[in-house]
Scaffold this motif. Structure first.
Motif, PDB file in Angstrom:
ATOM      1  N   GLU A 131      -4.214   5.990  -1.197  1.00 38.56           N
ATOM      2  CA  GLU A 131      -3.277   5.054  -1.809  1.00 38.56           C
ATOM      3  C   GLU A 131      -3.403   5.171  -3.325  1.00 38.56           C
ATOM      4  O   GLU A 131      -4.492   5.411  -3.856  1.00 38.56           O
ATOM      5  CB  GLU A 131      -3.582   3.619  -1.345  1.00 38.56           C
ATOM      6  CG  GLU A 131      -3.349   3.381   0.137  1.00 38.56           C
ATOM      7  CD  GLU A 131      -1.886   3.423   0.535  1.00 38.56           C
ATOM      8  OE1 GLU A 131      -1.004   3.364  -0.338  1.00 38.56           O
ATOM      9  OE2 GLU A 131      -1.622   3.523   1.735  1.00 38.56           O
ATOM     10  N   ALA A 159      -1.033  -4.907   4.865  1.00 37.43           N
ATOM     11  CA  ALA A 159       0.287  -4.704   4.274  1.00 37.43           C
ATOM     12  C   ALA A 159       1.161  -5.909   4.583  1.00 37.43           C
ATOM     13  O   ALA A 159       0.935  -6.622   5.564  1.00 37.43           O
ATOM     14  CB  ALA A 159       0.925  -3.426   4.831  1.00 37.43           C
ATOM     15  N   LEU A 192      -3.916   0.107   9.585  1.00 34.45           N
ATOM     16  CA  LEU A 192      -3.339  -0.792   8.593  1.00 34.45           C
ATOM     17  C   LEU A 192      -2.348  -1.691   9.319  1.00 34.45           C
ATOM     18  O   LEU A 192      -1.415  -1.199   9.956  1.00 34.45           O
ATOM     19  CB  LEU A 192      -2.626   0.003   7.496  1.00 34.45           C
ATOM     20  CG  LEU A 192      -1.993  -0.824   6.380  1.00 34.45           C
ATOM     21  CD1 LEU A 192      -3.054  -1.592   5.589  1.00 34.45           C
ATOM     22  CD2 LEU A 192      -1.179   0.077   5.454  1.00 34.45           C
ATOM     23  N   VAL A 220       1.170  -2.747   0.023  1.00 36.83           N
ATOM     24  CA  VAL A 220      -0.189  -2.722   0.577  1.00 36.83           C
ATOM     25  C   VAL A 220      -1.084  -3.493  -0.386  1.00 36.83           C
ATOM     26  O   VAL A 220      -1.044  -3.265  -1.600  1.00 36.83           O
ATOM     27  CB  VAL A 220      -0.707  -1.281   0.772  1.00 36.83           C
ATOM     28  CG1 VAL A 220      -2.123  -1.289   1.341  1.00 36.83           C
ATOM     29  CG2 VAL A 220       0.232  -0.504   1.697  1.00 36.83           C
ATOM     30  N   MET A 251      -7.989  -4.296   3.416  1.00 34.87           N
ATOM     31  CA  MET A 251      -6.596  -3.887   3.186  1.00 34.87           C
ATOM     32  C   MET A 251      -5.690  -4.397   4.297  1.00 34.87           C
ATOM     33  O   MET A 251      -6.072  -4.424   5.462  1.00 34.87           O
ATOM     34  CB  MET A 251      -6.490  -2.357   3.109  1.00 34.87           C
ATOM     35  CG  MET A 251      -6.937  -1.825   1.778  1.00 34.87           C
ATOM     36  SD  MET A 251      -6.746  -0.040   1.492  1.00 34.87           S
ATOM     37  CE  MET A 251      -5.522   0.525   2.577  1.00 34.87           C
ATOM     38  N   TYR A 255       0.546  -4.642   9.327  1.00 37.39           N
ATOM     39  CA  TYR A 255       1.625  -5.191   8.509  1.00 37.39           C
ATOM     40  C   TYR A 255       1.912  -6.613   8.969  1.00 37.39           C
ATOM     41  O   TYR A 255       2.123  -6.858  10.161  1.00 37.39           O
ATOM     42  CB  TYR A 255       2.889  -4.352   8.667  1.00 37.39           C
ATOM     43  CG  TYR A 255       2.846  -3.040   7.950  1.00 37.39           C
ATOM     44  CD1 TYR A 255       3.600  -2.837   6.798  1.00 37.39           C
ATOM     45  CD2 TYR A 255       2.041  -1.995   8.405  1.00 37.39           C
ATOM     46  CE1 TYR A 255       3.564  -1.620   6.129  1.00 37.39           C
ATOM     47  CE2 TYR A 255       1.996  -0.778   7.742  1.00 37.39           C
ATOM     48  CZ  TYR A 255       2.759  -0.597   6.604  1.00 37.39           C
ATOM     49  OH  TYR A 255       2.719   0.596   5.936  1.00 37.39           O
TER      50      TYR A 255
END
Length: 170
Positions: free
Chosen positions: A63, A122, A75, A112, A120, A77
């Motif tokens: 990233e 998103a 990841l 993100v 982390m 969302y």
């Protein structure tokens, strides 16, 4: 279009990995997912259950604002009505921007972020309403955060997404 009832829902999951073929084979055998290449970018694959996408699979990349390449990771969302406002609020609450907000034509807007402890995640405002309110067999249905300070983390996510504490366990 997203609605206020979508806010805070986990709506998409991506696996960022060093070996797309091995991951594809592993999850196909484990869960029964198949993959389908995205017509706009064949390097990006959709995890499929029947005809519906359940998430994404793509080759590892760093990233832009991350201090070092992360290890292979999932990841998640989380839906929001306004990505830009959510990014601003996350920063005000001690979070960091990893990838600034951007648009994906026909999909929606996303960014993100990292929470104050560095996890982390998103955020996304999708052009189509979420279908993930009632998980089906093979869907993602449990999300857990392992963190150094659960109270601070919960306060952050609660303010950002309106999450409420329902129960607790050791």
């Amino acid at each position: 279009m997203p609605t206020s009832s979508d806010r805070g829902l986990f709506v998409w999951h991506e696996l960022n990995t060093t070996d797309v073929g091995a991951a594809d084979g592993f999850y196909s055998k484990l869960i029964g997912w198949k993959t389908s290449a995205w017509d706009r970018n064949p390097a990006y694959k959709f995890w499929m259950m029947g005809r519906e996408g359940r998430g994404g699979l793509y080759a590892m990349h760093q990233e832009p604002n991350a201090p070092a390449p992360p290890p292979p990771h999932w990841l998640s969302y989380i839906a929001t009505l306004d990505v830009d406002a959510t990014v601003r609020q996350a920063v005000e609450l001690g979070g960091k921007v990893v990838t600034p907000a951007y648009d994906v034509a026909g999909i929606g807007r996303m960014a993100v972020l990292q929470d104050p402890q560095g996890a982390m995640f998103a955020v996304t405002a999708q052009t189509q309403r979420s279908r993930y309110k009632d998980p089906q067999l093979g869907d993602f249905s449990w999300h857990e955060l392992v963190t150094t300070n659960w109270q601070t983390a919960f306060d952050f996510y609660s303010k950002l997404f309106g999450w409420e504490k329902m129960a607790a366990m050791d």
